[in-house]
Scaffold this motif. Sequence first.
Motif, PDB file in Angstrom:
ATOM      1  N   TRP A 263       0.844  -1.201   0.000  1.00 24.24           N
ATOM      2  CA  TRP A 263       0.000   0.000   0.000  1.00 24.24           C
ATOM      3  C   TRP A 263       0.875   1.245   0.000  1.00 24.24           C
ATOM      4  O   TRP A 263       0.531   2.268  -0.584  1.00 24.24           O
ATOM      5  CB  TRP A 263      -0.957   0.007   1.204  1.00 24.24           C
TER       6      TRP A 263
ATOM      7  N   LEU B 245      -3.942   1.473   7.613  1.00 16.61           N
ATOM      8  CA  LEU B 245      -3.828   0.411   6.609  1.00 16.61           C
ATOM      9  C   LEU B 245      -2.372   0.200   6.202  1.00 16.61           C
ATOM     10  O   LEU B 245      -1.999  -0.851   5.707  1.00 16.61           O
ATOM     11  CB  LEU B 245      -4.669   0.780   5.374  1.00 16.61           C
TER      12      LEU B 245
ATOM     13  N   HIS C 152       0.604  -2.168  14.020  1.00 18.13           N
ATOM     14  CA  HIS C 152      -0.788  -2.098  13.567  1.00 18.13           C
ATOM     15  C   HIS C 152      -1.734  -2.481  14.703  1.00 18.13           C
ATOM     16  O   HIS C 152      -2.737  -1.807  14.964  1.00 18.13           O
ATOM     17  CB  HIS C 152      -0.999  -3.018  12.353  1.00 18.13           C
TER      18      HIS C 152
ATOM     19  N   ARG D  22      -4.585  -0.175  16.132  1.00 16.93           N
ATOM     20  CA  ARG D  22      -5.947  -0.637  15.848  1.00 16.93           C
ATOM     21  C   ARG D  22      -6.766  -0.715  17.144  1.00 16.93           C
ATOM     22  O   ARG D  22      -7.946  -0.388  17.162  1.00 16.93           O
ATOM     23  CB  ARG D  22      -5.884  -1.997  15.140  1.00 16.93           C
TER      24      ARG D  22
ATOM     25  N   PHE E 283     -16.968  13.530  11.112  1.00  9.66           N
ATOM     26  CA  PHE E 283     -15.576  13.242  11.426  1.00  9.66           C
ATOM     27  C   PHE E 283     -14.910  14.435  12.092  1.00  9.66           C
ATOM     28  O   PHE E 283     -14.111  14.300  12.988  1.00  9.66           O
ATOM     29  CB  PHE E 283     -14.792  12.895  10.150  1.00  9.66           C
TER      30      PHE E 283
ATOM     31  N   ALA F 229     -13.232   6.725   3.891  1.00 16.47           N
ATOM     32  CA  ALA F 229     -14.685   6.790   4.048  1.00 16.47           C
ATOM     33  C   ALA F 229     -15.376   7.437   2.856  1.00 16.47           C
ATOM     34  O   ALA F 229     -16.524   7.121   2.557  1.00 16.47           O
ATOM     35  CB  ALA F 229     -15.026   7.578   5.307  1.00 16.47           C
TER      36      ALA F 229
ATOM     37  N   THR G 133     -15.483   5.459  -1.002  1.00 18.82           N
ATOM     38  CA  THR G 133     -16.073   4.126  -0.864  1.00 18.82           C
ATOM     39  C   THR G 133     -17.590   4.213  -0.649  1.00 18.82           C
ATOM     40  O   THR G 133     -18.352   3.498  -1.306  1.00 18.82           O
ATOM     41  CB  THR G 133     -15.441   3.394   0.333  1.00 18.82           C
TER      42      THR G 133
ATOM     43  N   THR H 105     -20.650   3.167  -3.278  1.00 17.05           N
ATOM     44  CA  THR H 105     -21.728   2.254  -2.861  1.00 17.05           C
ATOM     45  C   THR H 105     -23.090   2.870  -3.147  1.00 17.05           C
ATOM     46  O   THR H 105     -23.983   2.224  -3.706  1.00 17.05           O
ATOM     47  CB  THR H 105     -21.599   1.915  -1.359  1.00 17.05           C
TER      48      THR H 105
ATOM     49  N   ARG I 179      -0.583  -6.399  -0.794  1.00 16.48           N
ATOM     50  CA  ARG I 179       0.378  -6.903   0.189  1.00 16.48           C
ATOM     51  C   ARG I 179       1.723  -7.138  -0.493  1.00 16.48           C
ATOM     52  O   ARG I 179       1.815  -7.232  -1.711  1.00 16.48           O
ATOM     53  CB  ARG I 179      -0.088  -8.247   0.786  1.00 16.48           C
TER      54      ARG I 179
ATOM     55  N   PRO J   2     -16.344  -7.289   0.294  1.00 22.65           N
ATOM     56  CA  PRO J   2     -16.071  -5.892  -0.072  1.00 22.65           C
ATOM     57  C   PRO J   2     -15.308  -5.132   1.013  1.00 22.65           C
ATOM     58  O   PRO J   2     -14.676  -4.113   0.723  1.00 22.65           O
ATOM     59  CB  PRO J   2     -17.471  -5.299  -0.266  1.00 22.65           C
TER      60      PRO J   2
ATOM     61  N   HIS K 111      -6.832  -6.393   9.041  1.00 29.44           N
ATOM     62  CA  HIS K 111      -7.036  -5.084   8.401  1.00 29.44           C
ATOM     63  C   HIS K 111      -8.470  -4.895   7.922  1.00 29.44           C
ATOM     64  O   HIS K 111      -8.746  -3.952   7.179  1.00 29.44           O
ATOM     65  CB  HIS K 111      -6.078  -4.904   7.225  1.00 29.44           C
TER      66      HIS K 111
ATOM     67  N   CYS L 124     -12.032  -3.722   7.212  1.00 29.56           N
ATOM     68  CA  CYS L 124     -12.474  -2.323   7.299  1.00 29.56           C
ATOM     69  C   CYS L 124     -13.021  -1.970   8.690  1.00 29.56           C
ATOM     70  O   CYS L 124     -13.991  -2.567   9.157  1.00 29.56           O
ATOM     71  CB  CYS L 124     -13.559  -2.083   6.262  1.00 29.56           C
TER      72      CYS L 124
HETATM   73  C1  HEM Z   1     -18.724   0.910   1.629  1.00 28.29           C
HETATM   74  C2  HEM Z   1     -17.714   1.558   2.127  1.00 28.29           C
HETATM   75  C3  HEM Z   1     -16.363   0.956   2.394  1.00 28.29           C
HETATM   76  C4  HEM Z   1     -15.718  -0.093   1.792  1.00 28.29           C
HETATM   77  C5  HEM Z   1     -16.226  -0.968   0.670  1.00 28.29           C
HETATM   78  C6  HEM Z   1     -14.443  -0.254   2.454  1.00 28.29           C
HETATM   79  C7  HEM Z   1     -13.512  -1.225   2.141  1.00 28.29           C
HETATM   80  C8  HEM Z   1     -12.352  -1.455   2.839  1.00 28.29           C
HETATM   81  C9  HEM Z   1     -11.422  -2.533   2.581  1.00 28.29           C
HETATM   82  C10 HEM Z   1     -11.549  -3.569   1.470  1.00 28.29           C
HETATM   83  C11 HEM Z   1     -10.423  -2.454   3.489  1.00 28.29           C
HETATM   84  C12 HEM Z   1      -9.255  -3.417   3.652  1.00 28.29           C
HETATM   85  C13 HEM Z   1      -8.126  -3.137   2.685  1.00 28.29           C
HETATM   86  C14 HEM Z   1      -6.994  -4.132   2.817  1.00 28.29           C
HETATM   87  O1  HEM Z   1      -7.046  -5.056   3.634  1.00 28.29           O
HETATM   88  O2  HEM Z   1      -6.000  -4.005   2.065  1.00 28.29           O
HETATM   89  C15 HEM Z   1     -10.714  -1.304   4.321  1.00 28.29           C
HETATM   90  C16 HEM Z   1      -9.906  -0.884   5.360  1.00 28.29           C
HETATM   91  C17 HEM Z   1     -10.173   0.251   6.100  1.00 28.29           C
HETATM   92  N1  HEM Z   1     -11.284   1.053   6.045  1.00 28.29           N
HETATM   93 FE1  HEM Z   1     -12.848   0.818   4.813  1.00 28.29          FE
HETATM   94  N2  HEM Z   1     -14.333   0.700   3.429  1.00 28.29           N
HETATM   95  C18 HEM Z   1     -15.487   1.451   3.439  1.00 28.29           C
HETATM   96  C19 HEM Z   1     -15.784   2.490   4.279  1.00 28.29           C
HETATM   97  C20 HEM Z   1     -14.988   2.951   5.289  1.00 28.29           C
HETATM   98  C21 HEM Z   1     -15.329   4.001   6.210  1.00 28.29           C
HETATM   99  C22 HEM Z   1     -16.662   4.737   6.225  1.00 28.29           C
HETATM  100  C23 HEM Z   1     -14.260   4.170   7.032  1.00 28.29           C
HETATM  101  C24 HEM Z   1     -14.085   5.117   8.190  1.00 28.29           C
HETATM  102  C25 HEM Z   1     -15.065   5.547   8.924  1.00 28.29           C
HETATM  103  C26 HEM Z   1     -13.260   3.213   6.644  1.00 28.29           C
HETATM  104  C27 HEM Z   1     -12.031   3.072   7.250  1.00 28.29           C
HETATM  105  C28 HEM Z   1     -11.136   2.056   6.966  1.00 28.29           C
HETATM  106  C29 HEM Z   1      -9.881   1.885   7.661  1.00 28.29           C
HETATM  107  C30 HEM Z   1      -9.332   2.783   8.778  1.00 28.29           C
HETATM  108  C31 HEM Z   1      -9.268   0.759   7.119  1.00 28.29           C
HETATM  109  C32 HEM Z   1      -7.923   0.153   7.503  1.00 28.29           C
HETATM  110  C33 HEM Z   1      -8.100  -0.784   8.670  1.00 28.29           C
HETATM  111  C34 HEM Z   1      -6.787  -1.421   9.127  1.00 28.29           C
HETATM  112  O3  HEM Z   1      -5.824  -1.438   8.365  1.00 28.29           O
HETATM  113  O4  HEM Z   1      -6.760  -1.902  10.265  1.00 28.29           O
HETATM  114  N3  HEM Z   1     -13.730   2.488   5.588  1.00 28.29           N
HETATM  115  N4  HEM Z   1     -11.880  -0.727   3.909  1.00 28.29           N
END
Ligand code: HEM
Length: 451
Positions: free
Chosen positions: A86, A99, A106, A110, A164, A260, A263, A267, A331, A391, A397, A399
């Motif tokens: 990433w 991420l 992490h 987290r 936020f 946020a 994405t 959707t 990755r 999704p 990691h 979401c």
């Molecule tokens: C429909 C909406 C969303 C989708 C489809 C989505 C999808 C994803 C995916 C696929 C990952 C993992 C990526 C990976 O493992 O390489 C991820 C991680 C993350 N998302 Fe979302 N996301 C969405 C909305 C949001 C929102 C609204 C927030 C914050 C409020 C958010 C915050 C994060 C964070 C902080 C991570 C990283 C978590 C970590 O590494 O521990 N996402 N998201």
Amino acid sequence: MRHKLLAPPPPGSSLEPIYGSGDPGLVELLRTFHNPLAMITKRRAQFGDISYVNAFGLKFVTPLTADGAEAVAMNRGQALANEPAWGFLIGPFFHRGILLMDFEEHHHHRRILQQAFTAPRLKDYLGAMQPLIRDRVAALPTGDGVRLLVEFKKLTLDVALEVFLGLRLPRAEADRVNHAFIACVDAGMSLVRKDIPGSKWARGLAGRRALEEFFREHLPAKRARRTPDLFSVLCHVEFEGQAFADEDIVNHMIFMLMAAHDTTTITLTTMAYYLARHPEWQDQARAQSLAMAPGLGDGALDYDALGELTVLDAVMREALRLNSPVPGLARRAVRDTEICGSFVPKGAYVTATPMASHYDPSLWTSPEHFDPDRFSPERAEDKRHRFAWMPFGGGVHKCIGMYFAQLEVKTVMHHLLRGYEWSVPAEYRWKLDNTTLPVPKDRLPVTLRAR
Ligand code: HEM
């Protein structure tokens, strides 16, 4: 048909080698941008369940099964790291976002961050976004050619700023923040990856600087007073006595606002597209929304009521399956490892693509069709494999905003369904631009009428 070896498995090992076409990276990337599903189908036919593609001058190993996606996301041997992958794609713009952290570090971040996404916090956020969403949806333009992607993007940004940041910014400043984010996101997938004046990359770097300044400027006020917004929450949350430093807060806020924004916009846009093409589903979803909260007049929802919108829930899941906003989990192997019995050498990049699972004909009935009923308890196609529907990724990691996103998306759609009807011409089919995150090239023009 060319088969080029990625790396020979160690002598004496029973692991299979991984092959790719060896075509130039730009050619493979452009083919993928043009039609990612066709690429997946072709690669499956050519190389089987796992192969590698060239992109950005690197080789990305791509498993094309749910088992492969599970192996990548769960990362049980801890041989795959996020930051080097990433970080390569988006690091200059989103460095030190969670991420882009790995293993112990992490885990540490987290656990603190998780405190900002507990059920009581989510209820607070929903309370804050409810009136804003209702008012903003009520003010949507009507008529022919309303570009819903544009409208949703403005709306989700305003929600993000309010929920936020706890700030109601003047339009010009909100636009400035919006542009800075778009510049950062666009730069991540830019083909020219150098700081050349006027390039996407240079605009991304400028965007990052603008965002850092913006957050640093507002940080002291957020430290000083507890308010229910995420920014203030991050200033005060702790886990076992550990809290975030100022720099962590700036970095997490920038990453999360980005994570946020597009994405949820995608959707919403995907749901609107399929509901426009399938008015019978629009009617069913509307009937539930109209039946909700009788007597409240403005249709306000509470946290528990959202769970009763079962049609909308199925439509949302189906939209996330058909057009996953995040196209891949990136990755890099930090040591020699294997994925489903195939040899992945140290240093290889790896990406699991939700699309491969989401359109796998061995998991889903007619995967290319819009069919929200496939999520019904009787059919439960999503339960056929733990990573059939992915999704939001999986593993450590996964979401963190998954529930937040669903609250926001459903709230917007609930108000949209109550206030409007929308349609597209019967023959209309959208074309997606996959160069960054998948969005309709024409921004989804619909006819939107107040009910
Ligand atoms: C429909 C909406 C969303 C989708 C489809 C989505 C999808 C994803 C995916 C696929 C990952 C993992 C990526 C990976 O493992 O390489 C991820 C991680 C993350 N998302 Fe979302 N996301 C969405 C909305 C949001 C929102 C609204 C927030 C914050 C409020 C958010 C915050 C994060 C964070 C902080 C991570 C990283 C978590 C970590 O590494 O521990 N996402 N998201």
